[in-house]
Write a protein that holds these residues in place. Structure first.
Motif, PDB file in Angstrom:
ATOM      1  N   ASP A  31      31.808 115.130 -21.005  1.00  0.00           N
ATOM      2  CA  ASP A  31      32.847 116.063 -21.456  1.00  0.00           C
ATOM      3  C   ASP A  31      32.237 117.382 -21.911  1.00  0.00           C
ATOM      4  OD1 ASP A  31      34.888 114.198 -21.005  1.00  0.00           O
ATOM      5  OD2 ASP A  31      34.522 113.262 -22.964  1.00  0.00           O
ATOM      6  N   ARG A  32      32.796 118.476 -21.401  1.00  0.00           N
ATOM      7  CA  ARG A  32      32.391 119.807 -21.855  1.00  0.00           C
ATOM      8  C   ARG A  32      33.289 120.260 -22.999  1.00  0.00           C
ATOM      9  NH1 ARG A  32      32.181 122.214 -15.788  1.00  0.00           N
ATOM     10  NH2 ARG A  32      30.084 121.483 -15.221  1.00  0.00           N
ATOM     11  N   PRO A  33      32.713 120.891 -24.005  1.00  0.00           N
ATOM     12  CA  PRO A  33      33.541 121.410 -25.094  1.00  0.00           C
ATOM     13  C   PRO A  33      34.521 122.475 -24.597  1.00  0.00           C
ATOM     14  CG  PRO A  33      31.220 121.376 -25.714  1.00  0.00           C
ATOM     15  CD  PRO A  33      31.275 121.098 -24.244  1.00  0.00           C
ATOM     16  N   VAL A  34      35.692 122.471 -25.194  1.00  0.00           N
ATOM     17  CA  VAL A  34      36.691 123.507 -24.917  1.00  0.00           C
ATOM     18  C   VAL A  34      36.853 124.313 -26.202  1.00  0.00           C
ATOM     19  CG1 VAL A  34      39.052 123.998 -24.223  1.00  0.00           C
ATOM     20  CG2 VAL A  34      37.849 122.025 -23.249  1.00  0.00           C
ATOM     21  N   PRO A 165      30.860 131.891 -18.505  1.00  0.00           N
ATOM     22  CA  PRO A 165      31.773 130.848 -18.016  1.00  0.00           C
ATOM     23  C   PRO A 165      31.659 129.574 -18.850  1.00  0.00           C
ATOM     24  CG  PRO A 165      30.512 131.834 -16.198  1.00  0.00           C
ATOM     25  CD  PRO A 165      29.885 132.307 -17.473  1.00  0.00           C
ATOM     26  N   ARG A 166      32.728 128.802 -18.853  1.00  0.00           N
ATOM     27  CA  ARG A 166      32.747 127.582 -19.664  1.00  0.00           C
ATOM     28  C   ARG A 166      31.607 126.649 -19.289  1.00  0.00           C
ATOM     29  NH1 ARG A 166      36.951 122.567 -19.303  1.00  0.00           N
ATOM     30  NH2 ARG A 166      35.986 121.286 -20.949  1.00  0.00           N
ATOM     31  N   GLU A 167      31.353 126.462 -17.970  1.00  0.00           N
ATOM     32  CA  GLU A 167      30.310 125.530 -17.556  1.00  0.00           C
ATOM     33  C   GLU A 167      28.912 126.007 -17.917  1.00  0.00           C
ATOM     34  OE1 GLU A 167      31.424 127.932 -13.793  1.00  0.00           O
ATOM     35  OE2 GLU A 167      32.412 127.126 -15.597  1.00  0.00           O
ATOM     36  N   HIS A 168      28.788 127.289 -18.297  1.00  0.00           N
ATOM     37  CA  HIS A 168      27.487 127.828 -18.709  1.00  0.00           C
ATOM     38  C   HIS A 168      27.411 128.074 -20.214  1.00  0.00           C
ATOM     39  CE1 HIS A 168      25.973 128.050 -14.665  1.00  0.00           C
ATOM     40  NE2 HIS A 168      27.061 128.680 -14.282  1.00  0.00           N
ATOM     41  N   PRO A 177      13.936 132.827 -22.674  1.00  0.00           N
ATOM     42  CA  PRO A 177      13.305 133.312 -21.445  1.00  0.00           C
ATOM     43  C   PRO A 177      11.936 132.691 -21.199  1.00  0.00           C
ATOM     44  CG  PRO A 177      14.185 135.143 -22.730  1.00  0.00           C
ATOM     45  CD  PRO A 177      14.221 133.929 -23.607  1.00  0.00           C
ATOM     46  N   GLY A 178      11.703 132.292 -19.966  1.00  0.00           N
ATOM     47  CA  GLY A 178      10.409 131.746 -19.581  1.00  0.00           C
ATOM     48  C   GLY A 178      10.242 130.270 -19.835  1.00  0.00           C
ATOM     49  N   TRP A 179      11.209 129.636 -20.484  1.00  0.00           N
ATOM     50  CA  TRP A 179      11.154 128.199 -20.763  1.00  0.00           C
ATOM     51  C   TRP A 179      12.215 127.488 -19.929  1.00  0.00           C
ATOM     52  CZ3 TRP A 179       9.754 126.489 -26.382  1.00  0.00           C
ATOM     53  CH2 TRP A 179       8.607 127.172 -26.792  1.00  0.00           C
ATOM     54  N   TYR A 180      11.980 126.208 -19.647  1.00  0.00           N
ATOM     55  CA  TYR A 180      12.922 125.457 -18.826  1.00  0.00           C
ATOM     56  C   TYR A 180      14.307 125.413 -19.464  1.00  0.00           C
ATOM     57  CZ  TYR A 180       9.133 123.957 -15.771  1.00  0.00           C
ATOM     58  OH  TYR A 180       8.092 123.948 -14.871  1.00  0.00           O
ATOM     59  N   GLY A 181      15.307 125.210 -18.611  1.00  0.00           N
ATOM     60  CA  GLY A 181      16.692 125.414 -19.002  1.00  0.00           C
ATOM     61  C   GLY A 181      17.217 124.537 -20.117  1.00  0.00           C
ATOM     62  N   MET A 182      16.615 123.361 -20.330  1.00  0.00           N
ATOM     63  CA  MET A 182      17.162 122.466 -21.365  1.00  0.00           C
ATOM     64  C   MET A 182      17.010 123.047 -22.757  1.00  0.00           C
ATOM     65  SD  MET A 182      13.937 121.630 -20.554  1.00  0.00           S
ATOM     66  CE  MET A 182      12.391 121.387 -21.427  1.00  0.00           C
ATOM     67  N   ASP A 183      16.113 124.043 -22.950  1.00  0.00           N
ATOM     68  CA  ASP A 183      15.992 124.680 -24.256  1.00  0.00           C
ATOM     69  C   ASP A 183      17.065 125.742 -24.494  1.00  0.00           C
ATOM     70  OD1 ASP A 183      13.861 123.423 -25.669  1.00  0.00           O
ATOM     71  OD2 ASP A 183      12.450 124.302 -24.268  1.00  0.00           O
ATOM     72  N   SER A 184      17.717 126.181 -23.436  1.00  0.00           N
ATOM     73  CA  SER A 184      18.768 127.203 -23.572  1.00  0.00           C
ATOM     74  C   SER A 184      20.093 126.506 -23.867  1.00  0.00           C
ATOM     75  CB  SER A 184      18.845 128.052 -22.300  1.00  0.00           C
ATOM     76  OG  SER A 184      17.672 128.827 -22.154  1.00  0.00           O
ATOM     77  N   VAL A 185      20.226 126.046 -25.087  1.00  0.00           N
ATOM     78  CA  VAL A 185      21.339 125.195 -25.510  1.00  0.00           C
ATOM     79  C   VAL A 185      22.680 125.888 -25.276  1.00  0.00           C
ATOM     80  CG1 VAL A 185      22.344 123.966 -27.481  1.00  0.00           C
ATOM     81  CG2 VAL A 185      19.847 124.107 -27.213  1.00  0.00           C
ATOM     82  N   LYS A 186      23.599 125.176 -24.646  1.00  0.00           N
ATOM     83  CA  LYS A 186      24.930 125.714 -24.364  1.00  0.00           C
ATOM     84  C   LYS A 186      25.906 125.351 -25.484  1.00  0.00           C
ATOM     85  CE  LYS A 186      25.188 123.909 -20.111  1.00  0.00           C
ATOM     86  NZ  LYS A 186      25.692 123.699 -18.720  1.00  0.00           N
ATOM     87  N   TRP A 187      27.039 126.076 -25.535  1.00  0.00           N
ATOM     88  CA  TRP A 187      28.097 125.830 -26.521  1.00  0.00           C
ATOM     89  C   TRP A 187      27.498 125.738 -27.922  1.00  0.00           C
ATOM     90  CZ3 TRP A 187      27.666 121.966 -22.490  1.00  0.00           C
ATOM     91  CH2 TRP A 187      28.384 122.286 -21.352  1.00  0.00           C
ATOM     92  N   LEU A 188      26.746 126.737 -28.276  1.00  0.00           N
ATOM     93  CA  LEU A 188      25.924 126.683 -29.489  1.00  0.00           C
ATOM     94  C   LEU A 188      26.780 126.550 -30.747  1.00  0.00           C
ATOM     95  CD1 LEU A 188      22.925 126.779 -30.219  1.00  0.00           C
ATOM     96  CD2 LEU A 188      23.175 129.218 -30.590  1.00  0.00           C
TER      97      LEU A 188
END
Length: 342
Positions: A31-34, A165-168, A177-188
Motif C-alpha cells: 500500500d502506498r500512502p495517500v 508524483p504519488r508513486e515517487h 545524490p550518488g547513493w542507491y535509491g533505497m536511501d532516498s526515502v519516499k513519503w517522508l
C-alpha cells in the motif's frame, strides 16, 4: 504480498532526462500512502533538535535547490530471489531526473551538536516484508551526518518541473545524490538526529553487501553507487545490416564523474574509447557512443566498461551471489546479416 515494482524497457531510457512516467518505481510495501498537501507534516526530532513540525507550505517557502541526479535501485542487474543465476534479472531500474527541493541542512540551521553521528529518516509507508515476521510500522533508513548535511541531500517536492508524483513519494521525499535509491526515502514523515545507531530492519537486515537468499546481514551497508554502463542500442540478439553499426548507451558513477567508456570486441584483450556526451559531473549519467564498421556477416560480440574520476572501473566477471551493487560489464551479442527481411 509483494512490493510494487515497475520498470521501463531498456530501449525507453534513451533520453538524458527520464520522463516521470518512465522512471522506475520500487516500493517496499503493497500500500502506498495517500497524503494531501494540507495534511502532510514533517517532524524534526532528536538530539539537539527542538521538536518541530514542518508543513508543505513552509517547506516550499524556504530557499530551494535544483539538482540533476541519477537514482538506481541497489538490486539493478543483481541476482534477486528466484532469479536465474545465469542472467541479469533486470537492468532498467535506473533513471535521471531534475529534482527540486530544500537541503536537509537548511532545516537544522547548523544547530546540530557535534556528538550527533547520524540521522534517521522515516516514511509514512509501512506493512509486511517477506524477511520479517512482524509487520513494519514504517520504512526507515539511517544516513551518516556528513552526507545528510553536505548541502546536496534534498527534501524534494518537484520532479522534472512537476509536483512529485504519488508513486515517487508525493508530497515530499528524500533524495540522496550518488547513493542507491533505497536511501532516498519516499513519503517522508520524520527526521531524527541520533548519537547512536537505531538498530532497525532496513539497516541491519537488508541492503547489505554480498547479501544472498541464504543469509542476510552478510556485510557492510550498501550505500554509494558504483561505476556502471548500460548499452541502449543495439539490443542483445538484434539482427543488423553489415556496414556502419552505431552503438550507444549511458554510464554513471554515483558521487564521481564518468571519465571514459570503452568497448572491447575481443573479450577484453583490447579496448576502444567511445565518444562521451554531456559534461562530466557527479550524480548524473553521461551518454556515450561509437560506430563500428563491420564488413562480414555473423555474430558480433562486445563488452562495455566505464571508468570514473577515482579510477574505479567495472569488473569483467559477474559475481553469482551478489544481490546488490551489480556493476560488472555488460556482454552483448548481435547478428550481422547481409539483408533484413521485410
Amino acid at each position: 504480498m509483494s512490493a510494487e515494482l515497475s520498470q521501463p524497457r531498456v530501449s525507453q531510457l534513451g533520453e538524458f532526462i527520464t520522463p516521470n512516467h518512465l522512471f522506475f518505481v520500487r516500493d517496499h510495501f503493497v500500500d502506498r500512502p495517500v497524503l494531501s498537501d494540507d495534511e502532510w507534516r514533517l517532524y524534526l526530532e532528536g538530539i539537539g533538535v527542538e521538536y518541530t513540525t514542518i508543513s508543505l507550505d513552509h517547506l516550499r517557502s524556504l530557499p530551494s535547490k535544483t539538482l540533476t541526479v541519477t537514482l538506481e535501485c541497489a538490486g539493478n542487474g543483481g541476482y534477486g530471489r528466484g532469479a536465474d543465476r545465469h542472467q541479469h534479472h533486470m537492468r532498467s531500474m535506473v533513471g535521471t531526473a531534475v529534482w527540486r527541493g530544500v537541503p536537509v541542512a537548511t532545516l537544522f540551521e547548523n544547530a546540530i551538536p557535534p556528538e550527533v553521528t547520524e540521522f534517521v529518516f522515516r516514511g509514512y509507508d509501512g506493512g509486511e516484508d517477506p524477511d520479517e515476521p512482524v509487520p513494519i510500522d514504517c520504512y526507515t533508513r539511517s544516513i551518516p551526518r556528513a552526507k545528510v548535511l553536505d548541502g546536496d541531500t534534498l527534501l524534494v517536492y518537484e520532479m522534472n518541473g512537476e509536483p512529485l508524483p504519488r508513486e515517487h513519494g508525493f508530497p515530499v521525499r528524500l533524495v540522496v545524490p550518488g547513493w542507491y535509491g533505497m536511501d532516498s526515502v519516499k513519503w517522508l514523515r520524520s527526521i531524527e538526529a541520533r548519537t547512536t545507531p537505531l538498530g532497525h530492519f532496513y539497516d541491519d537486515h537488508k541492503y547489505r553487501a554480498q547479501s544472498t537468499d541464504a543469509g542476510l546481514q552478510a556485510g557492510r551497508r550498501v550505500r554509494e553507487m558504483g561505476v556502471k554502463s548500460l548499452v541502449l542500442s543495439p539490443s542483445n540478439g538484434q539482427r543488423l545490416l553489415f556496414g556502419d553499426i552505431p552503438i550507444s548507451g549511458l554510464a554513471w558513477a554515483g558521487e564521481n564523474d564518468v571519465t571514459s567508456v570503452d568497448i572491447s570486441f575481443d573479450g577484453g584483450r583490447t579496448w576502444q574509447p567511445t565518444e562521451l556526451g554531456h559534461e562530466a559531473r557527479p550524480y548524473s549519467w553521461r551518454t556515450w557512443s561509437l560506430t563500428r564498421k563491420v564488413d562480414e556477416v555473423g555474430p558480433l560480440d562486445f563488452v562495455v566498461r566505464a571508468v570514473d574520476s577515482e579510477g574505479r572501473s567495472q569488473p569483467m566477471d559477474a559475481q553469482p551471489v551478489r544481490t546488490y551493487e551489480a556493476n560488472w560489464v555488460q556482454h552483448v551479442r548481435v547478428f550481422v546479416v547481409a539483408g533484413l527481411e521485410a
